[in-house]
Write a protein that holds these residues in place. Structure first.
Motif, PDB file in Angstrom:
ATOM      1  N   GLU A  78      22.458 124.321 131.163  1.00 29.98           N
ATOM      2  CA  GLU A  78      23.276 124.614 132.341  1.00 29.98           C
ATOM      3  C   GLU A  78      22.833 125.898 133.025  1.00 29.98           C
ATOM      4  OE1 GLU A  78      25.442 122.696 133.868  1.00 29.98           O
ATOM      5  OE2 GLU A  78      24.858 121.177 132.403  1.00 29.98           O
ATOM      6  N   ASP A  79      22.408 126.889 132.229  1.00 20.86           N
ATOM      7  CA  ASP A  79      21.886 128.119 132.828  1.00 20.86           C
ATOM      8  C   ASP A  79      20.622 127.830 133.629  1.00 20.86           C
ATOM      9  OD1 ASP A  79      23.874 129.756 131.892  1.00 20.86           O
ATOM     10  OD2 ASP A  79      22.766 130.417 130.117  1.00 20.86           O
ATOM     11  N   GLY A  80      19.776 126.935 133.092  1.00 23.56           N
ATOM     12  CA  GLY A  80      18.562 126.564 133.805  1.00 23.56           C
ATOM     13  C   GLY A  80      18.873 125.856 135.101  1.00 23.56           C
ATOM     14  N   VAL A  81      19.860 124.973 135.076  1.00 21.29           N
ATOM     15  CA  VAL A  81      20.282 124.279 136.292  1.00 21.29           C
ATOM     16  C   VAL A  81      20.760 125.282 137.329  1.00 21.29           C
ATOM     17  CG1 VAL A  81      22.031 122.739 137.263  1.00 21.29           C
ATOM     18  CG2 VAL A  81      20.834 122.100 135.147  1.00 21.29           C
ATOM     19  N   ARG A  82      21.518 126.271 136.888  1.00 20.96           N
ATOM     20  CA  ARG A  82      22.031 127.284 137.810  1.00 20.96           C
ATOM     21  C   ARG A  82      20.886 128.067 138.457  1.00 20.96           C
ATOM     22  NH1 ARG A  82      22.485 132.383 137.028  1.00 20.96           N
ATOM     23  NH2 ARG A  82      22.286 132.155 134.760  1.00 20.96           N
ATOM     24  N   LEU A  83      19.898 128.471 137.643  1.00 19.72           N
ATOM     25  CA  LEU A  83      18.769 129.229 138.172  1.00 19.72           C
ATOM     26  C   LEU A  83      17.962 128.402 139.175  1.00 19.72           C
ATOM     27  CD1 LEU A  83      17.517 130.997 134.914  1.00 19.72           C
ATOM     28  CD2 LEU A  83      18.508 132.109 136.933  1.00 19.72           C
TER      29      LEU A  83
END
Length: 213
Positions: free
Chosen positions: A91-96
């Motif tokens: 999810e952090d990767g999606v946000r970035l």
């Protein structure tokens, strides 16, 4: 030592066919001649410089055909990284990735070519990090370094950001959807676009360096 010379080549401070004099490099970087020779050997193995008999070392000039071949190899490796990123994204990767996509749209809308190119490089680096493919990342960095002058010409080619933006957004969308096949397909199509445009962009004469397509 090698890092400093490599950065000077990537930034355009050292240009293709420029001689690299050991004594000058030793003075500039505060290093011994032995350290300079070791660094030049390392960079020669990376394909960034070449040794010329009786003339020392010089920055290697990459031909258009070599740049195309490098892009063809990148197409395979970056496709792999995009597919692996789609499998492993958090999810952090999606946000970035979403933040980068928004910033890229804004840069293109504002006509900020330099800002868009920096975001472009950031996106490709982020995908490599998410993919976890460290070996592939190392190979891609060396390939990018070898073809940096052609990449800059491509980035400066009129209308290029408007073409590459939807290509990059397609890669981001596929990774966010966790669809490896779509991500690999989108990454490969982006590099096909690069290959199609390189011959025309190669005829331009931009000033400066350090941009990405």
């Amino acid at each position: 030592m090698a890092t400093g010379i490599r950065e000077a080549i990537l930034s355009g401070e050292f240009v293709p066919n420029q001689r690299l004099v050991e004594a000058d490099l030793a003075e500039r970087f505060g290093a011994s001649r032995a350290a300079v020779r070791a660094a030049l050997l390392e960079l020669a193995n990376e394909g960034l410089i070449e040794r010329v008999q009786n003339r020392g070392a010089r920055v290697r000039a990459i031909s258009l055909q070599e740049a195309i071949e490098i892009s063809e190899l990148r197409m395979v490796i970056e496709g792999l990284c995009a597919a692996k990123a789609a499998e492993r994204v958090t999810e952090d990767g999606v946000r970035l990735l979403t933040e980068i996509a928004d910033d890229m749209r804004a840069a293109v809308a504002a006509g900020d070519v330099f800002g868009y190119s920096r975001l472009n490089e950031r996106l490709h680096r982020q995908i490599r990090e998410i993919s976890g493919q460290r070996t592939a990342a190392g190979v891609l960095e060396r390939l990018r370094a070898q073809s940096v002058r052609h990449q800059f010409k491509l980035a400066m080619h009129p209308g290029r950001p408007a073409v590459s933006l939807p290509e990059h957004l397609a890669i981001i969308e596929a990774i966010r959807d966790r669809d490896p096949e779509a991500a690999e397909r989108a990454a490969r199509e982006h590099l096909r676009s690069v290959i199609r445009t390189l011959p025309e962009a190669d005829r331009t004469r931009p000033h400066g360096n350090g941009l990405a397509p």
